[in-house]
Enzyme design. Structure first.
Site, short mmCIF file in Angstrom:
data_model
loop_
_atom_site.label_atom_id
_atom_site.label_comp_id
_atom_site.label_asym_id
_atom_site.label_seq_id
_atom_site.Cartn_x
_atom_site.Cartn_y
_atom_site.Cartn_z
N ASP A 137 16.04 -7.09 -6.81
CA ASP A 137 16.21 -6.82 -5.38
C ASP A 137 17.49 -7.49 -4.87
O ASP A 137 17.45 -8.48 -4.17
CB ASP A 137 14.99 -7.34 -4.60
CG ASP A 137 15.05 -6.96 -3.12
OD1 ASP A 137 15.77 -6.01 -2.79
OD2 ASP A 137 14.38 -7.64 -2.32
N GLY A 215 0.34 -10.75 10.56
CA GLY A 215 -0.43 -10.64 9.32
C GLY A 215 0.39 -10.73 8.05
O GLY A 215 -0.12 -10.43 6.96
N GLU A 224 -4.64 -20.49 5.28
CA GLU A 224 -4.96 -19.25 4.58
C GLU A 224 -4.94 -19.47 3.08
O GLU A 224 -5.81 -18.97 2.36
CB GLU A 224 -3.96 -18.15 4.96
CG GLU A 224 -4.34 -16.80 4.37
CD GLU A 224 -3.14 -15.91 4.07
OE1 GLU A 224 -3.20 -14.72 4.43
OE2 GLU A 224 -2.17 -16.40 3.45
N GLY A 229 -8.01 -20.75 -2.44
CA GLY A 229 -8.01 -21.73 -3.52
C GLY A 229 -6.63 -22.02 -4.05
O GLY A 229 -6.47 -22.57 -5.14
N LYS A 230 -5.59 -21.68 -3.26
CA LYS A 230 -4.21 -21.93 -3.68
C LYS A 230 -3.75 -23.34 -3.31
O LYS A 230 -2.82 -23.87 -3.89
CB LYS A 230 -3.28 -20.88 -3.06
CG LYS A 230 -3.62 -19.46 -3.48
CD LYS A 230 -2.83 -18.42 -2.70
CE LYS A 230 -3.23 -17.01 -3.09
NZ LYS A 230 -2.52 -15.97 -2.31
#
Length: 296
Positions: A137, A215, A224, A229-230
């Site tokens: 990219d 969002g 969030e 679980g991050k």
């Protein structure tokens, strides 16, 4: 962009940033360029935003990246520089079986750059992988596209790097992991997701201007990531809303750089003590040898 640093014995540090910090001229002051932990001291230069219209810039052969102007000629020079390197990589792939991943490509570019004002040069020099999940990219993607017609066959394996990124988090144990994330987008999600594989990071600092009302992953707060679980539930993550090019140097000045002199002093003291011990051992050995010679 992910710069991995694993030299600490009790935690594994990971720095992620999006591309705009690299497009805006990033210089590494020589003082902070001698060890892997110094790779994250940056200075950024930029110009005014929206001085002229995109239509006028196009007519003059200028491309706008945020608040920077880049002439088309720069990309021509970049193509002239990188194409022979891609040819060499293809030759190594065919003759030596080299499996090129984005991080290996970046390491080769860092070696070829061979300039102390390059982040990639120092990463290559200290054997620190720089992961770029979205390497196509941008201009490098354009060059890979052109090269696929000029000299087809080069393969860049993204699977190898996603495994390396995730493994770096999973295999950090028993050390804890910490994330410093500058900006959002692909880098932010990749490092968070890598720490999901080990049930969450122990420390996290977000620096970006994105908001959560739309969002987007970029604007998502650390809470969030905890739901996934991050980040560990008992961690104390911080999100700072603001320009990372301003905030990150300030953060460094009150943390890593602030303790720089203490670290150097401790290393010097340890070196002096080790030297004295070696000298005492040599004197003892010489004394024992002299005693043995007299006896004989």
């Amino acid at each position: 962009m992910h710069v991995q640093h694993n030299s600490c014995q009790w935690w594994s540090g990971q720095v992620f940033t999006n591309s705009n910090l690299f497009y805006n001229h990033i210089a590494i002051p020589p003082r902070f360029s001698h060890t892997p932990s110094d790779l994250i001291t940056w200075q950024v230069r930029a110009g005014p935003l929206n001085v002229v219209s995109g239509k006028e810039l196009r007519s003059k052969g200028l491309n706008r990246i945020g608040n920077m102007l880049v002439p088309n000629s720069n990309y021509c020079l970049f193509e002239d520089w990188i194409m022979p390197l891609l040819d060499d990589m293809l030759t190594e792939q065919r003759e030596q079986g080299t499996v090129w991943t984005p991080s290996k490509v970046i390491a080769r570019l860092g070696q070829a750059i061979n300039r102390p004002d390059s982040v990639y040069y120092w990463a290559w020099k200290h054997n620190i992988p720089v992961f770029c999940p979205a390497i196509t990219d941008g201009s490098i993607g354009d060059m890979l596209f052109f090269h696929s017609y000029k000299n087809p066959g080069l393969i860049v394996d993204v699977v190898g790097d996603i495994r390396a990124i995730n493994d770096s988090a999973m295999r950090a144990a028993p050390r804890r992991t910490g994330m410093i994330i500058l900006g959002g987008g692909v880098p932010k999600h990749h490092i968070n997701n890598a720490n999901l594989m080990r049930n969450g990071a122990d420390f996290a600092v977000y620096l970006n201007t994105a908001q959560e009302f739309d969002g987007s992953d970029s604007g998502a707060r650390p809470d969030e990531a905890i739901s996934w679980g991050k980040i560990k539930p008992d961690a104390q993550p911080v999100k700072v809303c603001g320009d990372a090019t301003i905030l990150f140097p300030l953060l460094l000045s009150q943390t890593f750089v602030k303790n720089w002199g203490k670290r150097d002093a401790a290393a010097a003291a340890a070196g002096t003590q080790q030297g004295q011990q070696q000298q005492q051992q040599q004197q003892q050995q010489q004394g024992e040898q002299a005693t043995a010679d007299e006896t004989s």
